[in-house]
Design a protein around this motif. Sequence first.
Motif, PDB file in Angstrom:
ATOM      1  N   LEU A 123     -57.654  63.146  69.398  1.00 31.22           N
ATOM      2  CA  LEU A 123     -56.208  62.994  69.254  1.00 31.22           C
ATOM      3  C   LEU A 123     -55.818  62.973  67.780  1.00 31.22           C
ATOM      4  N   THR A 124     -54.657  63.518  67.469  1.00 33.95           N
ATOM      5  CA  THR A 124     -54.178  63.467  66.084  1.00 33.95           C
ATOM      6  C   THR A 124     -53.643  62.056  65.804  1.00 33.95           C
ATOM      7  N   GLU A 125     -53.513  61.732  64.537  1.00 33.61           N
ATOM      8  CA  GLU A 125     -52.973  60.413  64.163  1.00 33.61           C
ATOM      9  C   GLU A 125     -51.572  60.233  64.725  1.00 33.61           C
ATOM     10  N   ASP A 126     -50.805  61.311  64.719  1.00 37.24           N
ATOM     11  CA  ASP A 126     -49.440  61.262  65.223  1.00 37.24           C
ATOM     12  C   ASP A 126     -49.423  60.956  66.724  1.00 37.24           C
ATOM     13  N   GLU A 127     -50.307  61.615  67.471  1.00 38.77           N
ATOM     14  CA  GLU A 127     -50.377  61.363  68.916  1.00 38.77           C
ATOM     15  C   GLU A 127     -50.746  59.906  69.188  1.00 38.77           C
ATOM     16  N   ILE A 128     -51.718  59.405  68.448  1.00 34.40           N
ATOM     17  CA  ILE A 128     -52.146  58.011  68.653  1.00 34.40           C
ATOM     18  C   ILE A 128     -50.987  57.068  68.340  1.00 34.40           C
ATOM     19  N   PHE A 129     -50.271  57.352  67.244  1.00 36.97           N
ATOM     20  CA  PHE A 129     -49.141  56.496  66.870  1.00 36.97           C
ATOM     21  C   PHE A 129     -48.061  56.500  67.958  1.00 36.97           C
ATOM     22  N   LEU A 130     -47.718  57.697  68.447  1.00 35.42           N
ATOM     23  CA  LEU A 130     -46.645  57.800  69.449  1.00 35.42           C
ATOM     24  C   LEU A 130     -47.032  57.121  70.763  1.00 35.42           C
ATOM     25  N   ALA A 131     -48.285  57.314  71.186  1.00 32.29           N
ATOM     26  CA  ALA A 131     -48.741  56.665  72.428  1.00 32.29           C
ATOM     27  C   ALA A 131     -48.726  55.145  72.249  1.00 32.29           C
ATOM     28  N   THR A 132     -49.088  54.696  71.045  1.00 33.01           N
ATOM     29  CA  THR A 132     -49.082  53.256  70.756  1.00 33.01           C
ATOM     30  C   THR A 132     -47.656  52.712  70.752  1.00 33.01           C
ATOM     31  N   ALA A 133     -46.719  53.479  70.162  1.00 33.18           N
ATOM     32  CA  ALA A 133     -45.312  53.050  70.138  1.00 33.18           C
ATOM     33  C   ALA A 133     -44.774  52.914  71.571  1.00 33.18           C
ATOM     34  N   LEU A 134     -45.144  53.861  72.445  1.00 36.04           N
ATOM     35  CA  LEU A 134     -44.707  53.756  73.852  1.00 36.04           C
ATOM     36  C   LEU A 134     -45.339  52.539  74.520  1.00 36.04           C
ATOM     37  N   GLY A 135     -46.597  52.287  74.183  1.00 33.03           N
ATOM     38  CA  GLY A 135     -47.268  51.086  74.703  1.00 33.03           C
ATOM     39  C   GLY A 135     -46.501  49.832  74.307  1.00 33.03           C
ATOM     40  N   TRP A 136     -46.057  49.798  73.043  1.00 34.86           N
ATOM     41  CA  TRP A 136     -45.287  48.632  72.592  1.00 34.86           C
ATOM     42  C   TRP A 136     -43.926  48.554  73.275  1.00 34.86           C
ATOM     43  N   CYS A 137     -43.320  49.687  73.608  1.00 33.77           N
ATOM     44  CA  CYS A 137     -42.048  49.649  74.357  1.00 33.77           C
ATOM     45  C   CYS A 137     -42.246  48.923  75.694  1.00 33.77           C
ATOM     46  N   ILE A 138     -43.403  49.148  76.321  1.00 33.08           N
ATOM     47  CA  ILE A 138     -43.672  48.459  77.597  1.00 33.08           C
ATOM     48  C   ILE A 138     -43.869  46.961  77.350  1.00 33.08           C
ATOM     49  N   GLU A 139     -44.541  46.615  76.256  1.00 29.67           N
ATOM     50  CA  GLU A 139     -44.727  45.197  75.933  1.00 29.67           C
ATOM     51  C   GLU A 139     -43.381  44.531  75.613  1.00 29.67           C
ATOM     52  N   TRP A 140     -42.479  45.272  74.973  1.00 27.84           N
ATOM     53  CA  TRP A 140     -41.124  44.755  74.700  1.00 27.84           C
ATOM     54  C   TRP A 140     -40.377  44.532  76.022  1.00 27.84           C
ATOM     55  N   LEU A 141     -40.539  45.477  76.942  1.00 28.01           N
ATOM     56  CA  LEU A 141     -39.889  45.364  78.256  1.00 28.01           C
ATOM     57  C   LEU A 141     -40.399  44.114  78.976  1.00 28.01           C
ATOM     58  N   GLN A 142     -41.721  43.934  78.920  1.00 31.55           N
ATOM     59  CA  GLN A 142     -42.345  42.764  79.547  1.00 31.55           C
ATOM     60  C   GLN A 142     -41.798  41.473  78.919  1.00 31.55           C
ATOM     61  N   ALA A 143     -41.670  41.446  77.591  1.00 32.61           N
ATOM     62  CA  ALA A 143     -41.165  40.246  76.904  1.00 32.61           C
ATOM     63  C   ALA A 143     -39.736  39.938  77.355  1.00 32.61           C
ATOM     64  N   TYR A 144     -38.936  40.984  77.466  1.00 27.63           N
ATOM     65  CA  TYR A 144     -37.542  40.841  77.914  1.00 27.63           C
ATOM     66  C   TYR A 144     -37.487  40.229  79.315  1.00 27.63           C
ATOM     67  N   PHE A 145     -38.314  40.766  80.231  1.00 26.99           N
ATOM     68  CA  PHE A 145     -38.346  40.217  81.592  1.00 26.99           C
ATOM     69  C   PHE A 145     -38.791  38.755  81.589  1.00 26.99           C
ATOM     70  N   LEU A 146     -39.844  38.453  80.826  1.00 30.15           N
ATOM     71  CA  LEU A 146     -40.425  37.104  80.885  1.00 30.15           C
ATOM     72  C   LEU A 146     -39.505  36.046  80.280  1.00 30.15           C
ATOM     73  N   VAL A 147     -38.846  36.389  79.164  1.00 26.48           N
ATOM     74  CA  VAL A 147     -37.930  35.436  78.533  1.00 26.48           C
ATOM     75  C   VAL A 147     -36.837  35.031  79.527  1.00 26.48           C
ATOM     76  N   LEU A 148     -36.287  36.035  80.230  1.00 29.55           N
ATOM     77  CA  LEU A 148     -35.200  35.737  81.184  1.00 29.55           C
ATOM     78  C   LEU A 148     -35.735  35.118  82.477  1.00 29.55           C
ATOM     79  N   ASP A 149     -36.882  35.597  82.915  1.00 30.27           N
ATOM     80  CA  ASP A 149     -37.548  35.078  84.112  1.00 30.27           C
ATOM     81  C   ASP A 149     -37.806  33.584  84.008  1.00 30.27           C
ATOM     82  N   ASP A 150     -38.310  33.158  82.834  1.00 30.34           N
ATOM     83  CA  ASP A 150     -38.649  31.747  82.642  1.00 30.34           C
ATOM     84  C   ASP A 150     -37.404  30.861  82.737  1.00 30.34           C
TER      85      ASP A 150
END
Length: 342
Positions: free
Chosen positions: A67-94
């Motif tokens: 994978l190119t550095e750019d591909e790894i970065f973009l896939a990682t950024a999308l991974g973090w978007c999911i972690e942000w989504l999870q944080a949003y759900f959990l903060v309100l869920d709690d």
Amino acid sequence: MADLKSAFLKVYSQLKSELLQDPAFEFTDDSRQWVDRMLDYNVPGGKLNRGLSVIDSYRLLKEGRELTEDEIFLATALGWCIEWLQAYFLVLDDIMDNSHTRRGHPCWFRVPKVGLIAVNDGVLLRNHIARILKNHFKGKPYYVDLLDLFNEVEFQTASGQMIDLITTIEGEKDLSKYSLSKHRRIVQYKTAYYSFYLPVACALVMSGENLDNHIDVKNILVDMGIYFQVQDDYLDCFGDPETIGKVGTDIEDFKCSWLVVKALEICNEEQKKVLYDNYGKPNPENVAKVKALYNELNLKGVFEDYESKSYEKLVTSIEAHPSKAVQSVLKSFLGKIYKRQK
């Protein structure tokens, strides 16, 4: 694995610093510090499985190509978007669940001086996802597909949370509302889409795939998500608290757990009365009676049977998929959760 995680966390720092310099808002020192602390408290603290699986899945879809550095970065950024989504759900869920701890720390809204400001923080977390996508994907041909995907999965998850909340309204504890199909619906919408389907869907979209051509993949991942939640329900009661890192409270909390639904399905009238009289009560004696009934009904054996049948069914569905690369993604997911103890 540690290297992967530290590379992943490095990208978190970059995304956070971009958000704290977002030109659409003039930050004051106070507001920048607040968001900085709020993000560090809520986003990177979990196991990061969902985020890391975007990179794993993308790598497997590319069948060993470097994978190119750019591909790894973009896939990682999308991974973090999911972690942000999870944080949003959990903060309100709690807040909705009136919880006390999360990941071994006080829930964000329980932190001094935070309180219900956490509601707005949840809204901010959700908005950060759109900002990250705009910053890094706006020029991509699949940008709109990503926005659609996150919007749809968020809608499904919030709707699943709603079914869960209205099923367990305080003062209306009624076990007759609980069934396997109700359990499946809650889990499918509240957990399976964002935890299992979303990481793989992100990797597919980044690979230039049209998600409409991968309904079978979605169905397999939703089934996997349901199997994962049934394991969770089982471990809540029968798992070792040392291993799973928490003491289960599904019985006290009157949760629509797979165990209680299964118990209702196979018990006789006398046993059903024990469940109705004791389920959802915080007293340890009531909880012990429910657990004793679970043992009497041999729910451990019922679960083991469910686990092996689910596994066989999933493997069969996966092996029927025409693409070996997609098969490897699905098998990698299944391998991580089969017979897990935590």
